[in-house]
Design an enzyme around this catalytic site. Structure first.
Site, PDB file in Angstrom:
ATOM      1  N   LYS A  59      43.829  43.115  41.020  1.00  0.00           N
ATOM      2  CA  LYS A  59      42.761  43.890  41.692  1.00  0.00           C
ATOM      3  C   LYS A  59      43.345  44.734  42.814  1.00  0.00           C
ATOM      4  O   LYS A  59      42.950  44.639  43.978  1.00  0.00           O
ATOM      5  CB  LYS A  59      41.649  42.980  42.181  1.00  0.00           C
ATOM      6  CG  LYS A  59      40.930  42.293  41.023  1.00  0.00           C
ATOM      7  CD  LYS A  59      39.631  41.664  41.424  1.00  0.00           C
ATOM      8  CE  LYS A  59      38.931  41.077  40.226  1.00  0.00           C
ATOM      9  NZ  LYS A  59      39.649  39.996  39.532  1.00  0.00           N
ATOM     10  N   VAL A 115      31.332  35.600  31.651  1.00  0.00           N
ATOM     11  CA  VAL A 115      30.725  34.903  30.507  1.00  0.00           C
ATOM     12  C   VAL A 115      31.065  33.408  30.602  1.00  0.00           C
ATOM     13  O   VAL A 115      32.177  33.046  30.954  1.00  0.00           O
ATOM     14  CB  VAL A 115      31.292  35.489  29.187  1.00  0.00           C
ATOM     15  CG1 VAL A 115      30.801  34.699  27.980  1.00  0.00           C
ATOM     16  CG2 VAL A 115      30.924  36.960  29.072  1.00  0.00           C
ATOM     17  N   GLY A 116      30.097  32.554  30.290  1.00  0.00           N
ATOM     18  CA  GLY A 116      30.357  31.109  30.296  1.00  0.00           C
ATOM     19  C   GLY A 116      29.992  30.516  31.640  1.00  0.00           C
ATOM     20  O   GLY A 116      28.824  30.529  32.029  1.00  0.00           O
TER      21      GLY A 116
HETATM   22  P1  BMP Z   1      35.681  32.460  34.446  1.00  0.00           P
HETATM   23  O1  BMP Z   1      35.299  32.778  32.994  1.00  0.00           O
HETATM   24  O2  BMP Z   1      36.463  31.185  34.587  1.00  0.00           O
HETATM   25  O3  BMP Z   1      34.519  32.572  35.376  1.00  0.00           O
HETATM   26  O4  BMP Z   1      36.752  33.592  34.885  1.00  0.00           O
HETATM   27  C1  BMP Z   1      36.397  34.910  35.011  1.00  0.00           C
HETATM   28  C2  BMP Z   1      37.622  35.764  35.223  1.00  0.00           C
HETATM   29  O5  BMP Z   1      37.220  37.117  35.358  1.00  0.00           O
HETATM   30  C3  BMP Z   1      38.424  35.434  36.488  1.00  0.00           C
HETATM   31  O6  BMP Z   1      39.790  35.660  36.192  1.00  0.00           O
HETATM   32  C4  BMP Z   1      37.956  36.459  37.511  1.00  0.00           C
HETATM   33  O7  BMP Z   1      38.987  36.865  38.403  1.00  0.00           O
HETATM   34  C5  BMP Z   1      37.601  37.636  36.623  1.00  0.00           C
HETATM   35  N1  BMP Z   1      36.535  38.495  37.173  1.00  0.00           N
HETATM   36  C6  BMP Z   1      35.257  38.023  37.388  1.00  0.00           C
HETATM   37  O8  BMP Z   1      34.948  36.858  37.145  1.00  0.00           O
HETATM   38  N2  BMP Z   1      34.311  38.890  37.862  1.00  0.00           N
HETATM   39  C7  BMP Z   1      34.588  40.178  38.163  1.00  0.00           C
HETATM   40  O9  BMP Z   1      33.690  40.904  38.565  1.00  0.00           O
HETATM   41  C8  BMP Z   1      35.881  40.663  37.952  1.00  0.00           C
HETATM   42  C9  BMP Z   1      36.851  39.808  37.452  1.00  0.00           C
HETATM   43  O10 BMP Z   1      38.062  40.245  37.231  1.00  0.00           O
END
Ligand code: BMP
Length: 228
Positions: A76, A182-183
């Site tokens: 980022k 997602v999730g």
């Molecule tokens: P998770 O599915 O475990 O919530 O992970 C989501 C991933 O996406 C993480 O690596 C986080 O840094 C990234 N991410 C996010 O969740 N929201 C955003 O707006 C931007 C992201 O890069």
């Protein structure tokens, strides 16, 4: 990216942030990628991975699985253009195919990095999956800016399908949309793709599952096959 994803029939990018306490992160992520490789379009590695395994660990992961996966460095980046481009060059040298950059500084004239015949795709973060009062006030400006910079695509949180839809309208077919959230964060698998995203980014719902392959097999059923 789309070519590889179409060949593998996948819209999933796996985020490797989590590893079980007490386990070696490099071993855990290598074994995880071995077990789900055929179900993935790509892999996203960010600061948690960098701080866990160091740049050489990242290089090892990328080298081991880059034949069959598109690798995105998610640091980022948000800085003056010169610093972002220097960082992008190092990311390219680690073997990554793409990198995620915050667009809000809006002080870049060009972000593409090329070296030794390879180029780094840049994805601009235009809307995050978390909510904040400031987020999305300048959505249209950020998407316009991504188009002006001729970026490979943008990142938009899956938790806001109306924003995914709006970004697709603004962007047209001028870039891919990657959608995290997602999730564990609440968006249903497939929901961002239905709203116009090309890929969904999944992390803990796969990596922290007691059976990652089974979890992912269940999730991928929610996606229409890529038709690029
Ligand atoms: P998770 O599915 O475990 O919530 O992970 C989501 C991933 O996406 C993480 O690596 C986080 O840094 C990234 N991410 C996010 O969740 N929201 C955003 O707006 C931007 C992201 O890069």
């Amino acid at each position: 990216m789309k070519k590889l994803a179409a060949e593998k029939g996948s819209r999933v990018i796996l985020a490797l942030d989590y590893y079980p306490p007490g386990k070696d992160p490099l071993d855990f992520w290598s074994q995880l990628l071995d077990s789900v490789d055929d179900l993935l379009a790509g892999v996203k590695l960010g600061l948690p991975a960098l701080l866990s395994v160091g740049p050489e660990g990242l290089r090892e992961l990328v080298e081991s699985f880059s034949d069959s996966n598109y690798f995105i460095a998610d640091f980022k980046l948000a800085d003056i253009e010169d610093v972002v481009r220097t960082a992008a060059q190092r990311i390219l040298r680690l073997g990554f195919d793409g990198a995620i950059v915050h667009l809000f500084p809006m002080c870049y004239s060009r972000l593409a990095e090329r070296e030794a015949g390879r180029s780094l795709d840049i994805f601009g973060l235009v809307s995050m999956s978390c909510r904040s009062p400031l987020m999305d006030l300048h959505l249209e400006d950020l998407v316009d800016y991504a188009v002006k910079l001729d970026l490979a695509g943008v990142v938009v949180g899956a938790t806001k399908p109306e924003i995914v839809k709006r970004v697709r309208e603004l962007l047209g077919q001028r870039g891919v949309i990657l959608s995290p959230g997602v999730g564990v964060q609440g968006a249903e698998p497939g929901s961002a793709v239905r709203a116009g995203a090309d890929f969904e980014i999944l992390g803990r719902s796969v990596a922290a599952s007691p059976s990652p392959r089974q979890a992912l097999e269940k999730i991928v059923k929610a996606y229409p096959p890529p038709r690029w």
